[in-house]
Scaffold this active site. Structure first.
Site, short mmCIF file in Angstrom:
data_model
loop_
_atom_site.label_atom_id
_atom_site.label_comp_id
_atom_site.label_asym_id
_atom_site.label_seq_id
_atom_site.Cartn_x
_atom_site.Cartn_y
_atom_site.Cartn_z
N HIS A 119 -42.15 -19.28 -24.75
CA HIS A 119 -41.18 -18.94 -23.70
C HIS A 119 -41.21 -19.96 -22.55
CE1 HIS A 119 -38.84 -16.02 -21.18
NE2 HIS A 119 -39.46 -16.67 -20.21
N GLU A 120 -42.41 -20.16 -22.00
CA GLU A 120 -42.52 -21.07 -20.85
C GLU A 120 -42.17 -22.51 -21.25
OE1 GLU A 120 -42.63 -19.72 -18.00
OE2 GLU A 120 -43.27 -17.72 -18.65
N HIS B 121 -38.58 -23.08 -20.66
CA HIS B 121 -38.33 -23.39 -19.26
C HIS B 121 -38.75 -24.84 -18.95
CE1 HIS B 121 -37.21 -19.44 -17.85
NE2 HIS B 121 -38.35 -18.88 -18.19
N GLU C 58 -33.37 -18.79 -18.18
CA GLU C 58 -33.90 -17.83 -19.18
C GLU C 58 -33.22 -18.04 -20.53
OE1 GLU C 58 -36.58 -16.07 -18.91
OE2 GLU C 58 -36.83 -16.47 -16.77
#
Ligand code: CO
Length: 498
Positions: free
Chosen positions: A264-265, A268, A294
């Site tokens: 997930h990160e 980003h 997101e």
């Protein structure tokens, strides 16, 4: 002499803000990852001082005239887009007095710091005391911004994260979701009851998880020459585009949390690392909005990270990291990654139940900011909504209830909806990608290196575009339409009921 002297002065001022912001971001990252407890008060004071300085620079009296003069200058399209964003930031900053900005930073630092221990101790009353300050200041801020923009108080706060989004639009999007999501969750759980899932057998040493997480982040395109991966209580992506700081956390009984958190990160982080370099320091180079941010982390974590193809890529790496075991067979890995189970914790939620966590927080924080409820009302509302949406009993469990997230202690009201908007955008981008490159459907697609095609598309359509376009324009240019939640529903039904 330049034909655009006022614009040039604005651009130079933004570069200075960018450099100071860099130091603030690093101090904040250190606060969350390495800072000893007794450093907290001094760090809070230092960050508040910096916030006040940045605010002063954002509100310099000369800026009004400079912006007006720049608007008359012969700018190209990109400069014009930059000027639009400069004016937007200037307007937001000028509504708030410096004393409020400083008070906001101090109250958030204090509340957030105390919250870590209070969460652990399930201490709702203690938290509520500090949180009262954070909420009082957020309401003042919402009040000032809403008067200025002639929108509702909550809309004024969402606008900071998601320009153009409104509570009315969220009610429409989430109202529809609330209709079809709970029955879909039930159908999927019935559907999945037939599958046998082999549970992985731990423990999974933190050091091995860390090595695996770094390997996966690298594979997903994160540049470790321009970033790091560390540990924090609440995973986040921080730092600066030239030096991106990712964090995760390790539990030795469960590798999925750190792994999928890192995926997930990394989404980003790749967005940040691939923002238009030549424009860094200018508002036009910034990520478009938090929902678009997101949409990148969720494109990585949900669209790619829980696909059958990714399970095939991951299976041998898991065996290599933790030793062979039956759970690490590819079909089983995919079942593990797509298992739907209602749980208490938002960040650990599966793709299907996650939006329920967001809707609940959205409804509560909107009512809080609009003054329809008070802090003391939160626990009962939380219990009621968790029961209605996910059939879970949360009474008395504040730690895994309203105390679980960093957003409220740090005053980030209006952020939560961005997660589900991001999931919707991520499904929309993936629908385009799959039309362009149908081979991505194949189980071995990612093993064979098709990830590069995904990154190329994201770089070209999202990352490199910064804030050049409005969110709606960006979506139309990338996918031919504005946000269309039908892609999200179609994606969930295809993945979970097929
Ligand atoms: Co995120």
């Amino acid at each position: 002499m330049s034909a655009t002297p006022a614009y040039d002065l604005l651009a130079a001022g933004n570069l200075r803000l960018h450099h100071l912001g860099h130091l603030g971001a690093m101090a904040h990252w250190d606060q969350e990852t390495h800072m000893p407890t007794r450093g907290a008060a001094a760090r809070g004071a230092a960050l508040a001082e910096l916030a006040a300085l940045l605010h002063r620079m954002h509100t310099e009296p000369a800026l009004r005239e400079r912006i007006e003069r720049a608007e008359q200058e012969p700018l190209d399209d990109l400069q014009r887009a930059n000027l639009r964003e400069i004016r937007r930031e200037w307007q937001i900053a000028n509504v708030l007095p410096e004393s409020l900005v400083q008070a906001r930073s101090l109250a958030a630092s204090r509340c957030e710091h105390a919250w870590r221990a209070q969460r652990h101790a399930n201490d709702w009353e203690g938290f509520a005391e500090n949180f009262a300050d954070v909420l009082r200041i957020a309401r003042q801020e919402a009040d000032l911004l809403s008067q200025h923009q002639s929108v509702s108080k909550y809309d004024a706060l969402i606008d900071r994260f998601e320009p153009g989004m409104t509570g009315a639009e969220l009610d429409r999007l989430f109202g529809d979701l609330k209709q079809w999501l709970p029955p879909l969750i039930l159908r999927v759980r019935e559907h999945q009851a037939r599958d046998t899932v082999v549970a992985p057998v731990g423990p999974f040493a933190a050091s091995r998880q860390a090595a695996l997480c770094e390997r996966i982040a690298r594979l997903l395109g994160f540049d470790f020459e321009a970033g790091r991966l560390d540990v924090s209580t609440h995973p986040f992506t921080g730092g600066a585009p030239e030096d991106v700081r990712l964090t995760t956390r390790y539990r030795e009984d469960d590798f999925q949390q750190s792994l999928m958190g890192t995926v997930h990160e990394t989404g980003h982080g790749c967005y940040e690392q691939n923002r238009p370099r030549e424009l860094l320091g200018q508002p036009v180079s910034q990520a478009r909005s938090m929902a678009i941010h997101e949409s990148q982390s969720l494109a990585f974590e949900m669209q790619i990270g829980r696909s059958f193809a990714f399970a095939h890529l991951l299976a041998p790496l898991l065996a290599e990291a933790f030793g062979s075991q039956p759970a690490f067979e590819a079909t089983n890995v995919h079942r593990l990654l797509t298992r739907v189970r209602a749980g208490l914790i938002r960040v650990d939620a599966d793709e299907l139940t996650y939006p329920a966590h967001v809707i609940l927080r959205y409804e509560i924080e909107r009512a809080l900011i609009e003054g329809e409820i008070e802090i003391a009302d939160i626990p009962a509302l939380w219990d009621e909504k968790m029961m209605a949406l996910l059939s879970l009993d949360t009474r008395g469990n504040f730690r895994d209830g309203p105390l679980q997230d960093v957003h409220w202690p740090s005053g980030m009201f209006g952020y939560f909806p961005c997660y589900t908007l991001g999931a919707m955008y991520a499904a929309q981008w993936t629908a385009v990608l799959l039309d362009l490159r149908p081979t991505l459907h194949e189980p071995l697609a990612l093993v064979h290196g098709d990830l590069a095609q995904v990154f190329d598309w994201l770089r070209e359509n999202i990352w490199s575009q910064g804030s050049r376009w409005t969110t709606a324009e960006l979506a139309i240019r990338a996918s031919g339409e504005t946000l269309n939640p039908a892609h999200f529903r179609a994606h969930l039904e295809r993945r979970y009921l097929a």
